[in-house]
Scaffold this motif. Sequence first.
Motif, PDB file in Angstrom:
ATOM      1  N   GLU A 146       0.824  -1.205   0.000  1.00  0.00           N
ATOM      2  CA  GLU A 146       0.000   0.000   0.000  1.00  0.00           C
ATOM      3  C   GLU A 146       0.860   1.258   0.000  1.00  0.00           C
ATOM      4  O   GLU A 146       0.596   2.207  -0.735  1.00  0.00           O
ATOM      5  CB  GLU A 146      -0.915  -0.014   1.226  1.00  0.00           C
ATOM      6  CG  GLU A 146      -1.925   1.102   1.250  1.00  0.00           C
ATOM      7  CD  GLU A 146      -2.868   0.971   2.418  1.00  0.00           C
ATOM      8  OE1 GLU A 146      -3.023   1.970   3.158  1.00  0.00           O
ATOM      9  OE2 GLU A 146      -3.447  -0.117   2.602  1.00  0.00           O
ATOM     10  N   GLN A 147       1.926   1.250   0.821  1.00  0.00           N
ATOM     11  CA  GLN A 147       2.830   2.402   0.858  1.00  0.00           C
ATOM     12  C   GLN A 147       3.533   2.594  -0.478  1.00  0.00           C
ATOM     13  O   GLN A 147       3.709   3.723  -0.950  1.00  0.00           O
ATOM     14  CB  GLN A 147       3.857   2.239   1.973  1.00  0.00           C
ATOM     15  CG  GLN A 147       3.259   2.385   3.356  1.00  0.00           C
ATOM     16  CD  GLN A 147       4.261   2.097   4.458  1.00  0.00           C
ATOM     17  OE1 GLN A 147       5.367   1.627   4.211  1.00  0.00           O
ATOM     18  NE2 GLN A 147       3.868   2.374   5.682  1.00  0.00           N
ATOM     19  N   ALA A 148       3.929   1.491  -1.115  1.00  0.00           N
ATOM     20  CA  ALA A 148       4.591   1.582  -2.418  1.00  0.00           C
ATOM     21  C   ALA A 148       3.636   2.142  -3.463  1.00  0.00           C
ATOM     22  O   ALA A 148       4.020   2.971  -4.295  1.00  0.00           O
ATOM     23  CB  ALA A 148       5.106   0.211  -2.847  1.00  0.00           C
ATOM     24  N   GLU A 149       2.380   1.700  -3.418  1.00  0.00           N
ATOM     25  CA  GLU A 149       1.391   2.219  -4.361  1.00  0.00           C
ATOM     26  C   GLU A 149       1.145   3.699  -4.130  1.00  0.00           C
ATOM     27  O   GLU A 149       1.011   4.470  -5.081  1.00  0.00           O
ATOM     28  CB  GLU A 149       0.088   1.427  -4.245  1.00  0.00           C
ATOM     29  CG  GLU A 149       0.190   0.011  -4.794  1.00  0.00           C
ATOM     30  CD  GLU A 149      -1.030  -0.842  -4.488  1.00  0.00           C
ATOM     31  OE1 GLU A 149      -1.897  -0.415  -3.696  1.00  0.00           O
ATOM     32  OE2 GLU A 149      -1.102  -1.954  -5.039  1.00  0.00           O
ATOM     33  N   ALA A 151       4.465  10.001  -7.039  1.00  0.00           N
ATOM     34  CA  ALA A 151       5.492  10.269  -8.062  1.00  0.00           C
ATOM     35  C   ALA A 151       4.834  10.524  -9.419  1.00  0.00           C
ATOM     36  O   ALA A 151       5.230  11.439 -10.149  1.00  0.00           O
ATOM     37  CB  ALA A 151       6.468   9.103  -8.153  1.00  0.00           C
ATOM     38  N   ALA A 152       3.827   9.744  -9.752  1.00  0.00           N
ATOM     39  CA  ALA A 152       3.129   9.931 -11.030  1.00  0.00           C
ATOM     40  C   ALA A 152       2.436  11.293 -11.065  1.00  0.00           C
ATOM     41  O   ALA A 152       2.455  11.982 -12.102  1.00  0.00           O
ATOM     42  CB  ALA A 152       2.114   8.820 -11.251  1.00  0.00           C
ATOM     43  N   ASP A 167       2.242  16.832 -13.047  1.00  0.00           N
ATOM     44  CA  ASP A 167       2.215  18.277 -12.775  1.00  0.00           C
ATOM     45  C   ASP A 167       3.368  18.982 -13.486  1.00  0.00           C
ATOM     46  O   ASP A 167       3.188  20.064 -14.067  1.00  0.00           O
ATOM     47  CB  ASP A 167       2.305  18.540 -11.269  1.00  0.00           C
ATOM     48  CG  ASP A 167       1.035  18.130 -10.525  1.00  0.00           C
ATOM     49  OD1 ASP A 167      -0.010  17.914 -11.192  1.00  0.00           O
ATOM     50  OD2 ASP A 167       1.100  18.016  -9.279  1.00  0.00           O
ATOM     51  N   LEU A 168       4.542  18.363 -13.441  1.00  0.00           N
ATOM     52  CA  LEU A 168       5.694  18.957 -14.141  1.00  0.00           C
ATOM     53  C   LEU A 168       5.460  18.992 -15.649  1.00  0.00           C
ATOM     54  O   LEU A 168       5.788  19.985 -16.312  1.00  0.00           O
ATOM     55  CB  LEU A 168       6.969  18.176 -13.825  1.00  0.00           C
ATOM     56  CG  LEU A 168       7.513  18.339 -12.398  1.00  0.00           C
ATOM     57  CD1 LEU A 168       8.664  17.388 -12.157  1.00  0.00           C
ATOM     58  CD2 LEU A 168       7.946  19.777 -12.159  1.00  0.00           C
TER      59      LEU A 168
END
Length: 111
Positions: free
Chosen positions: A85-88, A94-95, A100-101
């Motif tokens: 869950e933390q990795a997701e 990050a996505a 946004d960038l």
Amino acid sequence: MSTSVGDRIRMHSNHTDVPDRTGTIVAVLGQGGPPYRVRFDSGEETIVTPGPDATIESGSVGDKLGLAAEQAGEKAGEVAGAVKEQAEDATGAAARTVADLADDVAKRFER
């Protein structure tokens, strides 16, 4: 009445038409004593504070090791689920940052 995880408990019936209940202590919730979490041979699991009609027998080393392995496997599954869950969540964050960038870069080229 002092006991440990893996010990067997027999709760003697007070009625002739009701059989005794036997099970395995899977957790000691008190300070070395009651209450206990008991998994009965019927499959039911509940918290029990045994009365004077209960007897406790020390579980075999093999039974205690098997129960400890089962509980360790359950805990490992919980930890693995939490890590996934933390990795997701981190991947999603990050996505979103990359998106946004990319939006910022696209807006700069629109000018």
